[in-house]
Design an enzyme around this catalytic site. Structure first.
Site, PDB file in Angstrom:
ATOM      1  N   LYS A  73       0.827  -1.221   0.000  1.00 19.65           N
ATOM      2  CA  LYS A  73       0.000   0.000   0.000  1.00 19.65           C
ATOM      3  C   LYS A  73       0.858   1.266   0.000  1.00 19.65           C
ATOM      4  O   LYS A  73       0.635   2.173  -0.792  1.00 19.65           O
ATOM      5  CB  LYS A  73      -0.935  -0.025   1.199  1.00 19.65           C
ATOM      6  N   THR A  75       4.027   1.509  -0.841  1.00 17.98           N
ATOM      7  CA  THR A  75       4.773   1.502  -2.097  1.00 17.98           C
ATOM      8  C   THR A  75       3.915   2.057  -3.231  1.00 17.98           C
ATOM      9  O   THR A  75       4.380   2.846  -4.058  1.00 17.98           O
ATOM     10  CB  THR A  75       5.237   0.076  -2.427  1.00 17.98           C
ATOM     11  N   ARG A  96       2.244   8.410   6.835  1.00 17.74           N
ATOM     12  CA  ARG A  96       2.478   8.357   8.280  1.00 17.74           C
ATOM     13  C   ARG A  96       3.944   8.056   8.564  1.00 17.74           C
ATOM     14  O   ARG A  96       4.634   7.473   7.736  1.00 17.74           O
ATOM     15  CB  ARG A  96       1.611   7.262   8.916  1.00 17.74           C
ATOM     16  N   LYS A 107       6.910  -6.323  10.919  1.00 20.08           N
ATOM     17  CA  LYS A 107       6.222  -5.614   9.848  1.00 20.08           C
ATOM     18  C   LYS A 107       7.177  -4.797   8.976  1.00 20.08           C
ATOM     19  O   LYS A 107       6.952  -4.594   7.789  1.00 20.08           O
ATOM     20  CB  LYS A 107       5.151  -4.701  10.459  1.00 20.08           C
ATOM     21  N   ALA A 275      -3.758   1.657  12.439  1.00 21.35           N
ATOM     22  CA  ALA A 275      -5.174   1.585  12.070  1.00 21.35           C
ATOM     23  C   ALA A 275      -5.897   0.440  12.757  1.00 21.35           C
ATOM     24  O   ALA A 275      -7.123   0.421  12.775  1.00 21.35           O
ATOM     25  CB  ALA A 275      -5.323   1.457  10.563  1.00 21.35           C
ATOM     26  N   PHE A 303      -3.451  -0.475   7.048  1.00 24.11           N
ATOM     27  CA  PHE A 303      -3.996  -1.828   6.907  1.00 24.11           C
ATOM     28  C   PHE A 303      -5.089  -1.877   5.836  1.00 24.11           C
ATOM     29  O   PHE A 303      -5.055  -1.120   4.876  1.00 24.11           O
ATOM     30  CB  PHE A 303      -4.473  -2.357   8.253  1.00 24.11           C
ATOM     31  N   PHE A 383       3.895  -8.680  -8.882  1.00 21.15           N
ATOM     32  CA  PHE A 383       5.016  -9.488  -8.420  1.00 21.15           C
ATOM     33  C   PHE A 383       5.535 -10.310  -9.604  1.00 21.15           C
ATOM     34  O   PHE A 383       4.767 -10.676 -10.509  1.00 21.15           O
ATOM     35  CB  PHE A 383       4.593 -10.433  -7.290  1.00 21.15           C
ATOM     36  N   TRP A 411       7.128  -0.905  -8.249  1.00 18.23           N
ATOM     37  CA  TRP A 411       8.173  -1.422  -7.361  1.00 18.23           C
ATOM     38  C   TRP A 411       9.467  -1.655  -8.152  1.00 18.23           C
ATOM     39  O   TRP A 411      10.559  -1.323  -7.687  1.00 18.23           O
ATOM     40  CB  TRP A 411       7.707  -2.727  -6.712  1.00 18.23           C
TER      41      TRP A 411
END
Length: 558
Positions: A73, A75, A96, A107, A275, A303, A383, A411
């Site tokens: 998210k 990224t 954030r 994480k 969150a 999240f 991916f 990415w």
């Protein structure tokens, strides 16, 4: 093609001076407070001068429920901001700040990944400009003043059994969740039960993220309910005369932090509530400032959309008067296959059937976002193991929902890999189709608000709570807090309170085991299931692999 590690990419970034980044935004050098050469705070005077300007368009990036397979998210938020700038739009990013606990836990950080990152990555993921330390200090100052007041006679008549203000630290440490103290005799005070939360769960974190300016910050700090007297009346932080000193500690932390992406586009990184246990959005000050400086502002909510997006809409937008123009829902083929029952070790193998089974999670989130009157588009974060058949199946499923799913390669390719999504998002926002409205009205009873979120967003059949919880909600309403929105603390892994229920479960029960009043922040927290406000470290924490190289470089951050 082999892609270097996130930290290696970030270390080799060709950064511009933060003064150059500010100059491109029209920020005078005198209104930037530099923290080194690549990060700075914006002065309150400059922020105040922007009030006469119109607002740009606000775009929310949210996601399906997180899985160990990865969603990306942050990224995607960074990549989309870069992509909008690439196609000639004047865009900014609002993120954030990461918490140290997850960085050293499992994480990781929150600076993006691959070629879609904000830099300096190491600083942002570690101490940055000290905002979290200031929040920790302000929170614990208030805790110290409570115990000190009791030690010197308890003139406010605190009921020691009903002190609600705990302590915080910015690290995962399960051993501190619950304790008895102070111990050691009369000179140390009166023993009582208390505990620690992680700093991002502090009400002061939420206050900093929702306050409009320093005056509003101090007023909110004074409104914090820290406990109750023997007659059950609340004791506020202002009763302890703590609000002024707390505001002093937070004065600099209130100023948004300006950094840049790998492609030298501006980003404001400020605030960082989780969150799953708080409202999960960056600061109102940063978002409103960005809306004055750019035509498009891309921000994220933590999240999955059941948590972050719901709280972004029902708390942040409601309180700040924000009107989002569009939403981007991030999904990956891998995560949807995991929602469809595939083990992490088997995700590389093509499995269209499992993908379609798991896509119900995506479909549920699309339905939910539309309930707020906000148009949505799906970003498929690519991916290398994704097959053409899987991507085509996912895009076909999205069409059955009436949304478009756009394949994104940011990415690996930076803005060039997300240009298609950027054009579609800009077009979606420019159409003006959004008719934003919160999910529930202010005047609905608190339990009614919890019930609405549980049934409309989580698809629960019912909400259960002990009589003590219902009595506490009734007491909050009697004290004049019934108009506040609710902030539900729930596992991020499932629509339900059971993290093992993947996909799109229905007819489950949402158990509310505790409610807390965040009067200064302006919401009531409902804690469900086994959610913890102080996480623990995993069996093999990332801290075991974070170190300094022989050359003095930080290794192991991600």
């Amino acid at each position: 093609m082999s892609i270097p590690s996130d930290i290696s990419i970030a270390r080799n970034a060709r950064k511009k001076s933060v003064l150059e980044i500010g100059q491109a935004l029209g920020v005078p050098a005198a209104d930037l407070v530099p923290y080194g050469h690549d990060k700075a705070k914006l002065s309150p005077g400059f922020i105040e001068s922007l009030e006469v300007r119109g607002d740009g368009k606000l775009i929310l990036v949210t996601a399906i429920n997180p899985t160990p397979a990865g969603e990306g998210k942050t990224t995607t938020t960074v990549g989309l901001g870069d992509g909008l700038n690439r196609i000639g739009k004047r865009a900014m990013i609002c993120l954030r700040e990461p918490s140290l606990g997850p960085c050293f836990g499992v994480k990781g950080g929150a600076a993006g990944g691959g070629y879609a990152q904000v830099v300096p990555m190491e600083d942002i993921n570690l101490h940055f400009t000290g905002d979290f330390h200031a929040i920790t200090s302000a929170h614990n100052l208030l805790a110290a003043m409570i115990d000190n007041h009791i030690y010197w006679g308890n003139a406010l008549d605190f009921d020691l059994r009903r002190i609600t203000w705990r302590r915080v630290m910015d690290m995962n440490d399960r051993a501190l969740r619950q304790f008895v103290g102070p111990l050691g005799g009369v000179s140390n005070g009166f023993p009582r039960e208390s505990g620690f939360d992680i700093t991002v769960a502090s009400e002061i974190m939420a206050i900093l993220c929702l306050a409009r300016d320093l005056a509003d910050l101090e007023a909110r700090l004074g409104s914090i309910v820290v406990g109750y007297r023997r007659d059950h009346s609340p004791v506020f932080a202002r009763d302890l005369k703590a609000d002024g000193a707390m505001a002093v500690l937070l004065k600099d932390a209130m100023q948004p932090n300006l950094v840049q992406t790998l492609e030298n586009n501006p980003a404001l990184v400020h605030g960082g509530p989780f969150a799953n246990i708080a409202h999960g959005c960056n600061s109102v000050v940063a978002t409103r400032t960005a809306l004055k400086l750019a035509d498009y502002v891309v921000t994220e909510a933590g999240f999955g959309a059941d948590l972050g997006a719901e709280k972004f809409f029902d708390i942040k937008c409601r309180k700040a008067g924000l009107k989002p123009a569009a939403a981007v829902l991030v999904a990956t083929v891998r995560a949807l296959k995991m929602n469809g029952g595939v083990a992490k070790a088997d995700l590389a193998a093509e499995n269209v059937e499992a993908l379609l089974r798991g896509s119900v999670n995506l479909g549920r989130h699309v339905e939910n976002i539309r309930k707020f009157g906000v148009p949505v588009i799906v970003a498929v974060n690519h991916f290398s193991t994704d097959t053409a058949a899987e991507v085509e199946a996912l895009q076909a499923y999205a069409r059955t929902l009436g949304v478009e799913a756009v394949l994104c390669r940011h990415w690996a390719e930076g803005s060039a890999g997300i240009e298609g999504l950027a054009r579609k998002v800009a077009d979606l926002a420019d159409r003006g189709e959004a008719n934003f409205q919160p999910l529930y009205a202010d005047d609905m009873p608190l339990m009614g608000k919890i019930d609405v979120v549980a049934k409309e967003i989580y698809r629960a059949s019912s909400v259960v709570a002990e009589k003590a919880v219902l009595d506490q909600l009734a007491a909050f309403e009697a004290q004049g807090y019934g108009h506040l929105p609710v902030c539900i603390a729930k596992t991020q892994y499932s629509f339900s309170a059971d993290p093992s229920l993947l996909g799109a479960p229905t007819d489950h029960v949402l158990p509310v085991r505790e409610v807390r009043l965040s009067a200064g922040a302006g919401f009531v927290v409902a804690i469900t299931g086994e959610i913890r406000t102080m996480p623990g470290l995993p069996r093999s924490p990332s801290a075991e692999r974070i170190m300094l190289s022989e050359e003095g470089y930080i290794e192991g951050l991600f």
